[in-house]
Design a protein around this motif. Structure first.
Motif, mmCIF file in Angstrom:
data_model
loop_
_atom_site.group_PDB
_atom_site.id
_atom_site.type_symbol
_atom_site.label_atom_id
_atom_site.label_comp_id
_atom_site.label_asym_id
_atom_site.label_seq_id
_atom_site.Cartn_x
_atom_site.Cartn_y
_atom_site.Cartn_z
ATOM 1 N N LEU A 93 -1.588 -13.120 11.469
ATOM 2 C CA LEU A 93 -1.705 -12.996 9.947
ATOM 3 C C LEU A 93 -0.082 -13.164 9.599
ATOM 4 C CD1 LEU A 93 -4.429 -11.667 10.625
ATOM 5 C CD2 LEU A 93 -4.172 -9.963 8.486
ATOM 6 N N ASP A 94 -0.064 -13.614 8.138
ATOM 7 C CA ASP A 94 1.228 -13.705 7.815
ATOM 8 C C ASP A 94 1.417 -13.494 6.361
ATOM 9 O OD1 ASP A 94 0.176 -15.890 6.136
ATOM 10 O OD2 ASP A 94 0.411 -17.304 7.770
ATOM 11 N N GLN A 95 2.563 -13.899 5.645
ATOM 12 C CA GLN A 95 2.670 -13.490 4.277
ATOM 13 C C GLN A 95 1.570 -13.598 3.247
ATOM 14 O OE1 GLN A 95 6.550 -11.812 5.197
ATOM 15 N NE2 GLN A 95 5.556 -11.796 3.307
ATOM 16 N N SER A 96 0.815 -14.755 3.550
ATOM 17 C CA SER A 96 -0.329 -15.133 2.659
ATOM 18 C C SER A 96 -1.382 -14.063 2.898
ATOM 19 C CB SER A 96 -0.725 -16.289 2.991
ATOM 20 O OG SER A 96 -1.441 -16.340 4.673
ATOM 21 N N ASP A 97 -1.276 -13.073 3.979
ATOM 22 C CA ASP A 97 -2.503 -12.235 4.192
ATOM 23 C C ASP A 97 -2.063 -10.721 3.688
ATOM 24 O OD1 ASP A 97 -4.124 -13.907 5.519
ATOM 25 O OD2 ASP A 97 -2.702 -14.100 7.026
ATOM 26 N N VAL A 98 -1.169 -10.549 2.751
ATOM 27 C CA VAL A 98 -0.631 -9.184 2.400
ATOM 28 C C VAL A 98 -1.911 -8.204 1.893
ATOM 29 C CG1 VAL A 98 1.847 -9.685 2.285
ATOM 30 C CG2 VAL A 98 0.384 -9.961 0.479
ATOM 31 N N ASP A 99 -2.570 -8.898 1.288
ATOM 32 C CA ASP A 99 -3.733 -8.134 0.369
ATOM 33 C C ASP A 99 -4.463 -7.674 1.550
ATOM 34 O OD1 ASP A 99 -2.766 -9.159 -2.092
ATOM 35 O OD2 ASP A 99 -4.042 -10.741 -2.256
ATOM 36 N N ILE A 100 -4.698 -8.362 2.473
ATOM 37 C CA ILE A 100 -5.446 -7.619 3.506
ATOM 38 C C ILE A 100 -4.896 -6.317 3.980
ATOM 39 C CG2 ILE A 100 -6.544 -7.808 5.887
ATOM 40 C CD1 ILE A 100 -6.870 -10.632 5.408
ATOM 41 N N ILE A 101 -3.560 -6.369 4.249
ATOM 42 C CA ILE A 101 -2.829 -5.139 4.632
ATOM 43 C C ILE A 101 -2.601 -4.061 3.769
ATOM 44 C CG2 ILE A 101 -0.666 -4.390 5.595
ATOM 45 C CD1 ILE A 101 -2.014 -6.571 7.324
ATOM 46 N N ALA A 102 -2.449 -4.748 2.507
ATOM 47 C CA ALA A 102 -2.573 -3.748 1.277
ATOM 48 C C ALA A 102 -3.694 -3.096 0.956
ATOM 49 C CB ALA A 102 -2.050 -4.524 -0.022
ATOM 50 N N GLY A 103 -5.048 -3.466 1.376
ATOM 51 C CA GLY A 103 -6.330 -3.034 1.171
ATOM 52 C C GLY A 103 -6.809 -2.055 2.175
ATOM 53 N N LEU B 207 3.651 -1.497 9.745
ATOM 54 C CA LEU B 207 3.781 -2.831 10.626
ATOM 55 C C LEU B 207 4.756 -2.878 11.730
ATOM 56 C CD1 LEU B 207 3.332 -5.237 7.574
ATOM 57 C CD2 LEU B 207 1.349 -4.094 9.087
ATOM 58 N N LEU B 208 4.123 -3.466 12.876
ATOM 59 C CA LEU B 208 5.176 -3.838 13.895
ATOM 60 C C LEU B 208 5.238 -5.261 14.147
ATOM 61 C CD1 LEU B 208 4.175 -1.302 16.578
ATOM 62 C CD2 LEU B 208 5.799 -0.880 14.990
ATOM 63 N N GLY B 209 6.199 -5.907 14.729
ATOM 64 C CA GLY B 209 6.201 -7.544 14.823
ATOM 65 C C GLY B 209 6.890 -8.208 13.774
ATOM 66 N N GLU B 210 6.879 -9.572 13.862
ATOM 67 C CA GLU B 210 7.692 -10.421 12.924
ATOM 68 C C GLU B 210 7.039 -11.349 12.308
ATOM 69 O OE1 GLU B 210 7.942 -10.335 16.543
ATOM 70 O OE2 GLU B 210 9.392 -8.493 16.163
ATOM 71 N N ARG B 211 5.605 -10.946 11.949
ATOM 72 C CA ARG B 211 5.065 -11.945 10.993
ATOM 73 C C ARG B 211 5.006 -11.710 9.620
ATOM 74 N NH1 ARG B 211 3.897 -16.659 13.238
ATOM 75 N NH2 ARG B 211 2.049 -16.709 11.758
ATOM 76 N N ILE B 212 5.103 -10.402 9.210
ATOM 77 C CA ILE B 212 5.289 -10.256 7.745
ATOM 78 C C ILE B 212 6.401 -9.304 7.534
ATOM 79 C CG2 ILE B 212 4.131 -8.684 5.893
ATOM 80 C CD1 ILE B 212 1.353 -9.687 7.350
ATOM 81 N N PHE B 213 7.020 -9.913 6.480
ATOM 82 C CA PHE B 213 8.506 -9.216 6.104
ATOM 83 C C PHE B 213 8.343 -8.690 4.523
ATOM 84 C CE2 PHE B 213 9.833 -11.040 10.114
ATOM 85 C CZ PHE B 213 10.488 -10.433 10.550
ATOM 86 N N ASN B 214 9.047 -7.643 4.310
ATOM 87 C CA ASN B 214 8.964 -7.304 2.698
ATOM 88 C C ASN B 214 7.498 -7.251 2.234
ATOM 89 O OD1 ASN B 214 11.942 -7.249 2.748
ATOM 90 N ND2 ASN B 214 11.642 -9.594 2.759
ATOM 91 N N GLY B 215 6.672 -6.744 3.135
ATOM 92 C CA GLY B 215 5.315 -6.890 2.574
ATOM 93 C C GLY B 215 5.016 -5.396 1.981
ATOM 94 N N PRO B 216 3.558 -5.018 1.718
ATOM 95 C CA PRO B 216 2.966 -3.848 1.052
ATOM 96 C C PRO B 216 3.186 -2.464 2.098
ATOM 97 C CG PRO B 216 1.186 -4.963 1.867
ATOM 98 C CD PRO B 216 2.421 -5.982 2.319
ATOM 99 N N ARG B 217 3.401 -2.496 3.052
ATOM 100 C CA ARG B 217 3.580 -1.700 4.084
ATOM 101 C C ARG B 217 5.135 -1.446 4.659
ATOM 102 N NH1 ARG B 217 -1.250 1.568 3.492
ATOM 103 N NH2 ARG B 217 -2.960 0.275 3.228
ATOM 104 N N ASP B 218 5.256 -0.307 5.126
ATOM 105 C CA ASP B 218 6.522 0.009 5.919
ATOM 106 C C ASP B 218 6.352 -1.019 7.257
ATOM 107 O OD1 ASP B 218 7.545 2.236 4.711
ATOM 108 O OD2 ASP B 218 5.844 3.287 5.566
ATOM 109 N N HIS B 219 7.568 -1.372 7.613
ATOM 110 C CA HIS B 219 7.777 -2.239 8.835
ATOM 111 C C HIS B 219 9.016 -1.951 9.743
ATOM 112 C CE1 HIS B 219 8.541 -6.692 9.844
ATOM 113 N NE2 HIS B 219 8.028 -6.172 10.955
ATOM 114 N N VAL B 220 8.592 -1.802 10.879
ATOM 115 C CA VAL B 220 9.652 -1.502 11.871
ATOM 116 C C VAL B 220 9.603 -2.635 13.142
ATOM 117 C CG1 VAL B 220 10.189 0.017 13.652
ATOM 118 C CG2 VAL B 220 9.471 0.987 11.880
#
Length: 340
Positions: A127-137, A144-157
């Motif tokens: 998944l990537d930035q275009s899939d943030v709605d899936i994560i937000a839902g 989130l872990l890893g490097e595919r989604i930055f500044n998304g709707p969830r915490d990220h380490v």
């Protein structure tokens, strides 16, 4: 027959409510009373009904770790680190792996089990930035872990991929190496571990006044030992001249190391090698592998602590946090500069 809470109550000489308070770690119970209840539980071998307990509390004390592939040593060791960090917080961990297929990854996110835990640690792959709605839902707290989604709707380490790869490349440049292979590229990738590590490699070359040579960038699809070995065989067959190698993870570095030695090349005399991830095996390879420690233990502990904060905060609004942990270069025998 299995002991019941009534049996514990009678043996300890307290009410069922007091037994429940002790089991649920209620703070306002006298220590003498608490000990009597615990002794009765031990004597009777009583096991609390965790299902009923979770229905009452709304908590399962279970979190989920969703990762691509346990065959990848980094993710196996990350899972171990997460489980130990979770155990310190009284949590169990359900591990889900989804491979490298986007549809499977989405299925794992949407399956009922992902909604039956208190929270989710999710290492994004397809998944990537275009899939943030899936994560937000997702209906539970998520880190989130890893490097595919930055500044998304969830915490990220996550780790400092670019900086780590740059440090690995600078280490080799400092040893006088000038024809440095970047092993593990994913052509066309813009966001992800491979893209970020390639950018760090390029930055190190530019800072040293060296040109970026596409001939020295070697794609590797999956980052397993056999893929690193196959990529190195192909590179040698093409007759490309090089004197060092930055591998984008330790597994492909170890595969390449074997092929270099089979070809009669000496490591580090002919080719110096640095990996990335600091998996346990790197301390025992021949030679031991120089690598980047990306802060796996801190990633696990920080992610678990952050997830617990979100679980305990309930539905209270918050601003997602973006946390990058420190890395460190670990020089060993494969680059000719083993630390003491």
């Amino acid at each position: 027959m299995a002991a019941t809470m009534h049996d514990v109550s009678r043996l300890a000489g307290v009410s069922i409510k007091t037994v429940s308070n002790v089991i649920n770690d209620y703070p306002y119970v006298r220590e003498e009373t608490r000990q009597r209840v615990l002794d009765a539980i031990a004597t009777l071998g009583y096991t609390p009904n965790l299902s009923a307990r979770s229905l009452r509390s709304g908590r399962t004390n279970v979190i989920s770790l969703m990762i691509p592939d346990l065959r990848n040593a980094y993710f196996a060791e990350l899972a171990d680190s997460v489980m130990r960090a979770a155990a310190e917080r009284g949590l169990s961990v359900l591990i889900e792996q989804f491979g490298d297929e986007r549809d499977r990854e989405i299925d794992v996110l949407r399956q009922p089990r992902s909604q039956m835990v208190d929270g989710v640690l999710y290492s994004v792959l397809a998944l990537d930035q275009s899939d943030v709605d899936i994560i937000a839902g997702m209906p539970v707290p998520v880190v989130l872990l890893g490097e595919r989604i930055f500044n998304g709707p969830r915490d990220h380490v996550t780790m400092r991929n670019g900086e780590g790869a740059r440090a690995a490349t600078e280490h080799l440049l400092g040893l006088g190496r000038r024809r440095i292979v970047a092993l593990g590229a994913h052509p066309g990738e813009v966001i992800g571990s491979a893209a970020l590590r390639l950018e760090g490699y390029r930055e190190a070359l530019a800072a040293a006044g060296l040109p970026f040579d596409e001939e020295l960038v070697v794609p590797v699809g999956s980052w397993h030992r056999r893929n690193g070995a196959d990529a190195m065989r192909g590179l040698l067959a093409r007759g490309v001249r090089f004197d060092a190698l930055v591998a984008f993870n330790d597994a492909i570095a170890l595969g390449a190391l074997r092929v270099l030695q089979e070809a009669g090349l000496r490591v580090p005399e002919d080719v110096a090698v640095v990996g990335f991830d600091d998996i346990d095996e790197t301390q025992y390879s021949m030679p031991t592998l120089s690598t980047i420690d990306p802060g796996r233990e801190e990633i696990a502990r920080t992610a678990v602590d952050l997830l617990v904060r979100r679980i305990e905060g309930g539905s209270a609004p918050f601003t997602p946090e973006e946390i990058l942990v420190p890395y460190r270069l670990i020089p060993r025998e494969s680059s000719g500069s083993a630390a003491g």
